[in-house]
Design a protein around this motif. Structure first.
Motif, PDB file in Angstrom:
ATOM      1  N   VAL A 266       1.214  -1.028   0.350  1.00 17.47           N
ATOM      2  CA  VAL A 266      -0.779   0.476  -0.041  1.00 17.47           C
ATOM      3  C   VAL A 266       0.449   1.141  -0.170  1.00 17.47           C
ATOM      4  CG1 VAL A 266      -1.358   0.868   1.809  1.00 17.47           C
ATOM      5  CG2 VAL A 266      -2.120  -1.677   1.054  1.00 17.47           C
ATOM      6  N   PHE A 267       0.495   2.411  -0.755  1.00 18.22           N
ATOM      7  CA  PHE A 267       0.811   3.710  -1.193  1.00 18.22           C
ATOM      8  C   PHE A 267       0.333   4.106  -0.209  1.00 18.22           C
ATOM      9  CE2 PHE A 267       2.024   0.821  -4.363  1.00 18.22           C
ATOM     10  CZ  PHE A 267       3.662   0.865  -4.980  1.00 18.22           C
ATOM     11  N   TYR A 268       1.376   4.836   1.563  1.00 16.98           N
ATOM     12  CA  TYR A 268       0.490   5.888   2.187  1.00 16.98           C
ATOM     13  C   TYR A 268       1.354   6.936   2.523  1.00 16.98           C
ATOM     14  CZ  TYR A 268      -1.546   6.836   6.851  1.00 16.98           C
ATOM     15  OH  TYR A 268      -1.989   7.654   7.531  1.00 16.98           O
ATOM     16  N   ASN A 269       1.155   8.334   2.511  1.00 16.60           N
ATOM     17  CA  ASN A 269       1.963   8.848   3.151  1.00 16.60           C
ATOM     18  C   ASN A 269       1.237   9.373   4.510  1.00 16.60           C
ATOM     19  OD1 ASN A 269       2.998  11.359   4.345  1.00 16.60           O
ATOM     20  ND2 ASN A 269       4.088  12.108   1.605  1.00 16.60           N
ATOM     21  N   SER A 270       1.695   9.482   5.611  1.00 14.07           N
ATOM     22  CA  SER A 270       1.125   9.694   6.737  1.00 14.07           C
ATOM     23  C   SER A 270       1.782  11.690   7.185  1.00 14.07           C
ATOM     24  CB  SER A 270       1.527   8.889   8.123  1.00 14.07           C
ATOM     25  OG  SER A 270       3.400   9.266   8.297  1.00 14.07           O
ATOM     26  N   GLU A 271       2.300  11.781   6.679  1.00 14.67           N
ATOM     27  CA  GLU A 271       2.791  12.868   6.541  1.00 14.67           C
ATOM     28  C   GLU A 271       1.583  13.968   6.413  1.00 14.67           C
ATOM     29  OE1 GLU A 271       6.859  14.368   5.357  1.00 14.67           O
ATOM     30  OE2 GLU A 271       7.590  12.636   6.537  1.00 14.67           O
ATOM     31  N   ILE A 272       0.291  13.849   5.706  1.00 13.13           N
ATOM     32  CA  ILE A 272      -0.186  14.805   4.687  1.00 13.13           C
ATOM     33  C   ILE A 272      -1.465  14.072   5.093  1.00 13.13           C
ATOM     34  CG2 ILE A 272      -1.831  14.785   2.842  1.00 13.13           C
ATOM     35  CD1 ILE A 272       1.095  15.120   0.733  1.00 13.13           C
ATOM     36  N   ILE A 273      -2.384  14.998   6.267  1.00 14.78           N
ATOM     37  CA  ILE A 273      -3.262  14.741   6.529  1.00 14.78           C
ATOM     38  C   ILE A 273      -4.753  14.308   5.750  1.00 14.78           C
ATOM     39  CG2 ILE A 273      -5.381  15.395   8.782  1.00 14.78           C
ATOM     40  CD1 ILE A 273      -2.607  17.112   9.592  1.00 14.78           C
ATOM     41  N   ASP A 274      -4.845  15.728   5.094  1.00 13.76           N
ATOM     42  CA  ASP A 274      -6.281  15.487   3.676  1.00 13.76           C
ATOM     43  C   ASP A 274      -5.757  15.730   2.336  1.00 13.76           C
ATOM     44  OD1 ASP A 274      -8.685  15.136   2.713  1.00 13.76           O
ATOM     45  OD2 ASP A 274      -8.635  17.771   3.314  1.00 13.76           O
ATOM     46  N   GLY A 275      -5.981  14.673   2.154  1.00 15.72           N
ATOM     47  CA  GLY A 275      -5.584  14.289   0.524  1.00 15.72           C
ATOM     48  C   GLY A 275      -6.112  13.414  -0.213  1.00 15.72           C
ATOM     49  N   THR A 276      -5.436  12.556  -1.311  1.00 12.76           N
ATOM     50  CA  THR A 276      -6.243  11.517  -2.241  1.00 12.76           C
ATOM     51  C   THR A 276      -6.430  10.079  -2.136  1.00 12.76           C
ATOM     52  OG1 THR A 276      -5.213  13.423  -3.608  1.00 12.76           O
ATOM     53  CG2 THR A 276      -6.095  11.275  -4.375  1.00 12.76           C
ATOM     54  N   ILE A 277      -7.125   9.623  -1.791  1.00 13.54           N
ATOM     55  CA  ILE A 277      -7.341   8.287  -1.762  1.00 13.54           C
ATOM     56  C   ILE A 277      -7.326   7.837  -3.246  1.00 13.54           C
ATOM     57  CG2 ILE A 277      -8.691   6.401  -1.029  1.00 13.54           C
ATOM     58  CD1 ILE A 277      -9.205   7.638   0.874  1.00 13.54           C
ATOM     59  N   TRP A 278      -6.913   6.797  -3.685  1.00 13.76           N
ATOM     60  CA  TRP A 278      -6.900   6.041  -4.855  1.00 13.76           C
ATOM     61  C   TRP A 278      -6.686   4.750  -4.935  1.00 13.76           C
ATOM     62  CZ3 TRP A 278      -2.781   3.528  -6.484  1.00 13.76           C
ATOM     63  CH2 TRP A 278      -1.717   3.177  -5.841  1.00 13.76           C
ATOM     64  N   ASN A 279      -6.826   3.757  -6.490  1.00 11.41           N
ATOM     65  CA  ASN A 279      -7.671   2.540  -6.200  1.00 11.41           C
ATOM     66  C   ASN A 279      -6.784   2.481  -7.938  1.00 11.41           C
ATOM     67  OD1 ASN A 279      -8.022   0.012  -5.252  1.00 11.41           O
ATOM     68  ND2 ASN A 279      -9.793   0.008  -6.219  1.00 11.41           N
ATOM     69  N   ILE A 280      -6.141   1.395  -7.908  1.00  4.26           N
ATOM     70  CA  ILE A 280      -6.380   0.842  -9.900  1.00  4.26           C
ATOM     71  C   ILE A 280      -6.707  -0.786  -9.425  1.00  4.26           C
ATOM     72  CG2 ILE A 280      -4.676   0.154 -11.811  1.00  4.26           C
ATOM     73  CD1 ILE A 280      -4.171   3.183 -11.088  1.00  4.26           C
ATOM     74  N   ASP A 281      -7.436  -1.529  -9.815  1.00  5.52           N
ATOM     75  CA  ASP A 281      -7.445  -2.506 -10.711  1.00  5.52           C
ATOM     76  C   ASP A 281      -7.188  -3.160 -11.941  1.00  5.52           C
ATOM     77  OD1 ASP A 281      -9.901  -2.127  -8.192  1.00  5.52           O
ATOM     78  OD2 ASP A 281      -8.448  -3.784  -8.154  1.00  5.52           O
ATOM     79  N   VAL A 282      -6.417  -3.682 -13.019  1.00  4.66           N
ATOM     80  CA  VAL A 282      -6.477  -4.515 -13.755  1.00  4.66           C
ATOM     81  C   VAL A 282      -6.333  -5.895 -14.070  1.00  4.66           C
ATOM     82  CG1 VAL A 282      -4.323  -5.140 -15.409  1.00  4.66           C
ATOM     83  CG2 VAL A 282      -4.497  -3.000 -14.235  1.00  4.66           C
TER      84      VAL A 282
END
Length: 93
Positions: free
Chosen positions: A34-50
């Motif tokens: 999972v690609f997660y950046n805990s330093e940003i409080i409010d941002g972008t959630i994404w999901n890709i299914d191939v």
């Protein structure tokens, strides 16, 4: 809700070209976890299914964190996005 989903038709040749790029230039199978950046409080959630042959699929997701070659992947599918009225630039980081 800000989500974009493409369900449509592309030719076999287009799909083969996309797959070649995904696996040999963008190294999609090397995107682990999972690609997660805990330093940003409010941002972008994404999901890709191939979805691949025989019901196999690859699934990736993240929150404010992105895998290597993310922008190249967005550029690769950019024509599909733009042909469906989706602005690819909002997905670049």
């Amino acid at each position: 809700d800000g989500t974009s989903e493409f369900k449509g038709f592309i030719t076999k040749e287009e799909w083969d070209s996309i797959c070649d790029s995904l696996f040999n230039e963008i190294f999609l199978t090397g995107w682990h976890g999972v690609f997660y950046n805990s330093e940003i409080i409010d941002g972008t959630i994404w999901n890709i299914d191939v979805k691949l042959k025989k019901k196999h699929s690859l699934s990736y997701h993240g929150c404010n964190g992105y895998p290597p070659y993310w922008n190249q992947m967005i550029a690769l599918i950019g024509s599909i996005l733009s042909n469906n009225g989706i602005d690819q630039d909002k997905y670049k980081v």
